[in-house]
Design an enzyme around this catalytic site. Structure first.
Site, PDB file in Angstrom:
ATOM      1  CB  CYS A   1      -0.944   0.012   1.192  1.00  0.00           C
ATOM      2  SG  CYS A   1      -2.306  -1.162   1.043  1.00  0.00           S
ATOM      3  CD  GLU A   2       6.050   3.399   2.477  1.00  0.00           C
ATOM      4  OE1 GLU A   2       6.416   4.292   3.211  1.00  0.00           O
ATOM      5  OE2 GLU A   2       6.667   2.318   2.363  1.00  0.00           O
TER       6      GLU A   2
ATOM      7  N   PRO B   1       7.674  -6.176  -4.894  1.00  0.00           N
ATOM      8  CG  PRO B   1       6.238  -4.322  -4.996  1.00  0.00           C
ATOM      9  CD  PRO B   1       6.296  -5.770  -4.579  1.00  0.00           C
TER      10      PRO B   1
ATOM     11  N   GLY C   1      11.625  -4.454   1.501  1.00  0.00           N
ATOM     12  CA  GLY C   1      10.838  -4.749   2.687  1.00  0.00           C
ATOM     13  C   GLY C   1       9.768  -3.704   2.894  1.00  0.00           C
TER      14      GLY C   1
ATOM     15  CD  GLU D   1      11.589  -2.774   5.817  1.00  0.00           C
ATOM     16  OE1 GLU D   1      10.630  -2.107   6.261  1.00  0.00           O
ATOM     17  OE2 GLU D   1      12.246  -2.425   4.830  1.00  0.00           O
TER      18      GLU D   1
ATOM     19  CD  GLU E   1      11.485   4.647   4.467  1.00  0.00           C
ATOM     20  OE1 GLU E   1      12.420   4.052   5.040  1.00  0.00           O
ATOM     21  OE2 GLU E   1      10.398   4.094   4.200  1.00  0.00           O
TER      22      GLU E   1
ATOM     23  CE1 TYR F   1      14.101   3.433   2.641  1.00  0.00           C
ATOM     24  CE2 TYR F   1      13.501   4.952   0.881  1.00  0.00           C
ATOM     25  CZ  TYR F   1      13.227   3.831   1.634  1.00  0.00           C
ATOM     26  OH  TYR F   1      12.086   3.096   1.388  1.00  0.00           O
TER      27      TYR F   1
ATOM     28  NE  ARG G   1      15.358  -5.194  -2.520  1.00  0.00           N
ATOM     29  CZ  ARG G   1      16.311  -5.446  -1.625  1.00  0.00           C
ATOM     30  NH1 ARG G   1      16.834  -6.680  -1.556  1.00  0.00           N
ATOM     31  NH2 ARG G   1      16.741  -4.506  -0.807  1.00  0.00           N
ATOM     32  N   GLY G   2      12.230  -3.793  -7.181  1.00  0.00           N
ATOM     33  CA  GLY G   2      12.533  -2.633  -8.013  1.00  0.00           C
ATOM     34  C   GLY G   2      13.962  -2.167  -7.911  1.00  0.00           C
ATOM     35  CE  LYS G   3      19.614  -1.994  -3.092  1.00  0.00           C
ATOM     36  NZ  LYS G   3      19.983  -2.370  -1.712  1.00  0.00           N
TER      37      LYS G   3
END
Length: 647
Positions: A150-151, A292, A295, A322, A344, A410, A597-599
């Site tokens: 959801c974020e 995606p 964490g 996390e 973050e 971050y 995972r997008g990263k």
């Protein structure tokens, strides 16, 4: 219904507004949400009812507006059964932020009054917050799988909500599901002890039983932390007498639990710096590889990508990060996504403090900061050094806040807090953070409120040289927060371990396709040194200094194409593709179909797209169904296919 009453209600009007919600949250607050969901995982469909307890906080209202995204809305009504008329509109022509659900109330309600209403709706495969997976996409291949993400502002695809971090509510949920579609269901809430198996089998489908579970979240949380996972999953304690648990598919749970055996120690290390963990137990869900992000800090149900499970424990910094969100992000939350660094940056700061407590390695912490700085700078270049997206206060008016998601909040946030710590002093800064958590527990704030608290705390504590420290804090504050590009003050994270990794990279370049004499040093490197080596290799490729004969020799020596640690592997592929290597495209395509995972996939797709656009598009089309909707959308954008986006 459980309704937690908070004695001190913050005045949201005193904080920055949230430009990414269409709700009238400044006039009315949702205090409690109850969800009733009937899952049909095979058909990728959820039949849903949500029940709300709103409180009027403005002078008066006659309608309630909520955020939605491609939900099928059937009816809106008061709990006494009175139907309420509703309309749906889109404040922006581009509906990427979703739509506004307007509910006309039966009368005018005044400040302090409560309104209880219900909405019947459904969720289908168009949702970008729920990922429906077929059983073939799972590890055990026995049941379909469902998980949420959801974020930032995607919970509006989960239920009609005031989808803003400014609003926190308690929630309960009743989830009904078939025992043939899910072995179990978990949410970011505590499970009720009252769980029933409904034995009456449907006459038309006699081969399954209905189950239901009831969940209770008594702590107020923002909507983006509502989470669910369902499928062939089971739960296991990670240590005797500890507070930590693991959820995964059953075929993975034993090796995962073994690698995560130190989770309780991570929790203790964080508590040692910041104070007690107040959420009770801590559960980590290792998701399927299409998840995606690395964490997601859903309280009581943290989600993580399986790429953190390397078999060597080298990916567990994500777990510490996390966990640290339990204090920063979940307990104190940013009031809007322009202030995401309040979540973050603080979490990265706490993560690295706890990592030092646990691992006792100053070099490792410094190298982590350098790696983070490199990723931050690359993201800044992607946006443009003059873009407000490269500041700590991005403006996403009219946009999906996901568009501004990057390493910047971050790492720039972490560096800002490190800079403030250097001014204040380590011990005073730690005590300030503990007082900050106590002051704003379960609230949402902006950066200006943090500034006010910091200065007020230092003055009240009569900290030595307060006037000088106050001047230094205010001198660069706005530059740190609002200026785009690199931080106004450059911090020194240098270490001999950095020099070793950089010289190792230079040695391969100088060897020009031959084996350098110290090539075996790699085996003794810290994990962070290996990452530095690969980041440096990428820089060499960008500057046309990485020849293909060097690529071949490195791979022959270090076997990076066969590497199981995806943190290393994606950096390797990004570097060699940038160098123009087309000899390993098959392995690159396989990698892009193994992880979502997008990263890790976005940088590789960018490099692959620059080298061979047609092959990049072909690879994406092959694996498109595997990716989460958020990742699919971002990859389309990277490949220039955004105009063809249909969801």
């Amino acid at each position: 219904m459980i309704l937690l009453v908070i004695s001190s209600i913050i005045c949201l009007q005193a904080y920055e507004i949230d430009v990414n919600t269409f709700s009238n949250y400044l006039d009315v607050h949702n205090r409690h949400l109850h969800l009733e969901w009937l899952l049909n995982m095979d058909k990728k469909y959820i039949n849903a009812t949500s029940v709300y307890t709103f409180q009027v906080v403005g002078p008066q209202i006659n309608k309630i507006s909520l955020d939605i995204y491609k939900l099928n809305i059937y009816s809106t009504y008061l709990t006494n059964g009175l139907l309420l008329p509703h309309t749906i509109d889109s404040p922006y022509a581009d509906s990427d932020q979703g739509q506004r659900l307007n509910i006309q109330l039966d009368r005018t309600y005044y400040r302090g009054e409560y309104i209880e209403l219900s909405i019947k709706y459904s969720i289908d495969s168009k949702s970008r917050s729920i990922s429906f997976m077929t059983k073939e996409q799972t590890s055990t291949k026995t049941m379909p799988y469902l998980f949420s993400q959801c974020e930032d502002a995607n919970c509006r695809a989960l239920a009609p909500l005031q989808d803003t971090p400014a609003i926190k509510q308690t929630y309960t949920a009743t989830i009904i599901f078939k025992d043939t579609e899910a072995a179990d269901v978990f949410m970011s809430a505590n499970e009720s002890q009252d769980q029933f198996l409904i034995l009456n089998k449907p006459q038309d489908e006699p081969n399954f039983n209905w189950k239901y579970k009831y969940f209770i979240q008594e702590v107020p949380i923002p909507s983006y932390l509502i989470a669910i996972v369902a499928g062939n999953i089971e739960k296991k304690k990670t240590s005797t007498g500890g507070r930590t648990y693991l959820i995964s598919e059953p075929d993975k749970i034993v090796p995962y639990a073994d690698e995560l055996k130190d989770m309780e120690q991570f929790l203790l290390a964080i508590e040692d710096y910041i104070g007690p963990y107040t959420w009770g137990t801590y559960t980590l869900v290792i998701q399927p590889p299409s998840f995606p992000i690395g964490g997601m800090e859903n309280p009581l149900l943290t989600f993580a990508n399986p790429s953190i499970m390397t078999g060597k424990g080298t990916g567990l910094s994500v777990t510490i990060h996390e966990m640290a969100h339990s204090w920063f992000g979940n307990t104190i939350t940013c009031v809007n996504w322009a202030n995401m660094w309040i979540n973050e940056g603080f979490t990265v700061f706490l993560e690295r403090k706890a990592s030092f407590t646990h691992y006792n390695s100053t070099d490792d912490i410094k190298l982590n900061a350098i790696i983070g700085n490199t990723s931050m700078y690359q993201d800044m270049l992607g946006y443009g050094l003059n873009s407000n997206f490269s500041s700590l206060h991005p403006d996403t008016t009219g946009l999906n806040p996901d568009d501004s998601f990057s390493e910047i909040p971050y790492e720039k946030g972490f560096q800002f807090l490190t800079y403030l710590e250097q001014i204040v002093g380590q011990d005073d800064f730690k005590q300030m953070l503990r007082a900050y958590l106590d002051q704003y527990k379960y609230q949402s704030i902006d950066q200006k409120e943090f500034q006010n608290f910091l200065l007020r705390y230092l003055q009240e504590q009569d900290v030595k040289d307060f006037s000088t420290k106050r001047y230094k804090i205010l001198e660069n504050w706005d530059k740190w927060v609002y200026n785009p590009g690199l931080p106004p003050v450059i911090l020194d994270f240098s270490t001999n371990k950095l020099t070793e990794a950089q010289e190792y990279c230079d040695g391969y370049i100088r060897a020009d396709g031959q084996q350098p004499t110290n090539w075996q040093d790699y085996d003794n490197f810290l994990q962070t040194q290996k990452l530095i080596f690969l980041e440096d290799l990428y820089k060499k490729a960008e500057n046309n200094l990485l020849k293909l004969n060097v690529v071949d020799q490195i791979d022959k020596d270090l076997k990076l194409t066969q590497e199981n640690d995806f943190e290393l592997k994606f950096r390797w592929f990004r570097a060699i593709l940038t160098a123009g290597d087309k000899n390993r495209l098959t392995q690159v395509a396989e990698f892009l179909g193994q992880i979502g995972r997008g990263k890790m996939v976005y940088p590789v797709y960018r490099a692959l797209n620059q080298l061979d656009h047609e092959f990049a598009v072909q690879t994406f089309q092959t694996h498109e169904a595997f990716y989460h909707p958020i990742a699919r959308n971002n990859i389309r954008n990277i490949l220039g296919l955004r105009d063809s986006f249909i969801q």
